[in-house]
Design a protein around this motif. Sequence first.
Motif, PDB file in Angstrom:
ATOM      1  N   LYS A 210      -3.268  -0.008  -3.636  1.00  0.00           N
ATOM      2  CA  LYS A 210      -3.534  -1.092  -2.690  1.00  0.00           C
ATOM      3  C   LYS A 210      -3.506  -2.346  -3.545  1.00  0.00           C
ATOM      4  O   LYS A 210      -4.457  -2.635  -4.263  1.00  0.00           O
ATOM      5  CB  LYS A 210      -4.895  -0.910  -2.022  1.00  0.00           C
ATOM      6  CG  LYS A 210      -4.976   0.325  -1.171  1.00  0.00           C
ATOM      7  CD  LYS A 210      -6.347   0.505  -0.572  1.00  0.00           C
ATOM      8  CE  LYS A 210      -6.395   1.785   0.241  1.00  0.00           C
ATOM      9  NZ  LYS A 210      -7.730   2.022   0.797  1.00  0.00           N
TER      10      LYS A 210
ATOM     11  N   GLU B  75       0.856  -1.177   0.000  1.00  0.00           N
ATOM     12  CA  GLU B  75       0.000   0.000   0.000  1.00  0.00           C
ATOM     13  C   GLU B  75       0.893   1.228   0.000  1.00  0.00           C
ATOM     14  O   GLU B  75       1.724   1.387   0.885  1.00  0.00           O
ATOM     15  CB  GLU B  75      -0.922   0.004   1.210  1.00  0.00           C
ATOM     16  CG  GLU B  75      -1.985   1.080   1.145  1.00  0.00           C
ATOM     17  CD  GLU B  75      -3.079   0.916   2.177  1.00  0.00           C
ATOM     18  OE1 GLU B  75      -3.667   1.948   2.555  1.00  0.00           O
ATOM     19  OE2 GLU B  75      -3.348  -0.218   2.614  1.00  0.00           O
ATOM     20  N   GLY B  76       0.728   2.054  -1.014  1.00  0.00           N
ATOM     21  CA  GLY B  76       1.542   3.250  -1.155  1.00  0.00           C
ATOM     22  C   GLY B  76       1.584   3.678  -2.602  1.00  0.00           C
ATOM     23  O   GLY B  76       0.895   3.102  -3.459  1.00  0.00           O
ATOM     24  N   PRO B  77       2.399   4.662  -2.935  1.00  0.00           N
ATOM     25  CA  PRO B  77       2.485   5.138  -4.317  1.00  0.00           C
ATOM     26  C   PRO B  77       3.039   4.055  -5.250  1.00  0.00           C
ATOM     27  O   PRO B  77       4.027   3.408  -4.930  1.00  0.00           O
ATOM     28  CB  PRO B  77       3.446   6.326  -4.246  1.00  0.00           C
ATOM     29  CG  PRO B  77       3.553   6.682  -2.802  1.00  0.00           C
ATOM     30  CD  PRO B  77       3.219   5.451  -2.020  1.00  0.00           C
TER      31      PRO B  77
ATOM     32  N   GLU C 143      -1.219   7.719  -6.708  1.00  0.00           N
ATOM     33  CA  GLU C 143      -1.394   8.355  -5.397  1.00  0.00           C
ATOM     34  C   GLU C 143      -1.238   7.308  -4.298  1.00  0.00           C
ATOM     35  O   GLU C 143      -0.370   7.409  -3.453  1.00  0.00           O
ATOM     36  CB  GLU C 143      -2.769   9.016  -5.318  1.00  0.00           C
ATOM     37  CG  GLU C 143      -2.984  10.075  -6.382  1.00  0.00           C
ATOM     38  CD  GLU C 143      -4.440  10.402  -6.595  1.00  0.00           C
ATOM     39  OE1 GLU C 143      -5.285  10.028  -5.764  1.00  0.00           O
ATOM     40  OE2 GLU C 143      -4.733  11.029  -7.629  1.00  0.00           O
ATOM     41  N   THR C 144      -2.119   6.309  -4.297  1.00  0.00           N
ATOM     42  CA  THR C 144      -2.049   5.229  -3.318  1.00  0.00           C
ATOM     43  C   THR C 144      -2.521   3.940  -3.966  1.00  0.00           C
ATOM     44  O   THR C 144      -3.704   3.798  -4.280  1.00  0.00           O
ATOM     45  CB  THR C 144      -2.914   5.515  -2.075  1.00  0.00           C
ATOM     46  OG1 THR C 144      -2.475   6.732  -1.484  1.00  0.00           O
ATOM     47  CG2 THR C 144      -2.779   4.408  -1.061  1.00  0.00           C
TER      48      THR C 144
END
Length: 174
Positions: A92, A48-50, A89-90
Amino acid sequence: MNRIFLLLSLFLIVAVAVAYYYLGGFKKAEVKLETTAQPIFVAGRYFEGPANSEAFGDLTREAYQIRTSGKLRGTFGNIFYNDPAKASETAKVFVGLIVDDTVSQALPQGYRYRTFAGGQRVLHAQIEASYLVAPDKLYTGVKDAAKTQGLTLQNVFLERFPTSGPVEVWAAVK
């Protein structure tokens, strides 16, 4: 002098267009509404993150290395739990390898199984193209088909990137 720049520019444009053609950039994804017959198992790690982060790239490289070394037999794949178009952006995403079952192979350290459920309605998109252009074509095809058929996407997507054959995406729909 201007003619040289004009000819050089035209040559560059033609070269880029030819390369894009060979990558499959001018093809459209084939999209069908289906029900998955059985679950699809993915062995990997959650992120989870960019999507453009080093950590995401490391997980992708790790999955590729595990497959090429023979530690785990499977096809590179991901399960996105949000819209991949917004993944910069994010993201998952569960990154790993699509495997045949959960019992015939030992998992590498740190790997877990996730399942893309069987018996669910999906838009199944596929295209014979390079992984460099395929995702954009597949997701555009899925979103267009969902809009045309009046379907709502659940924002759960399974990607499959085989070494040969079509690249595929299954998008769960309501």
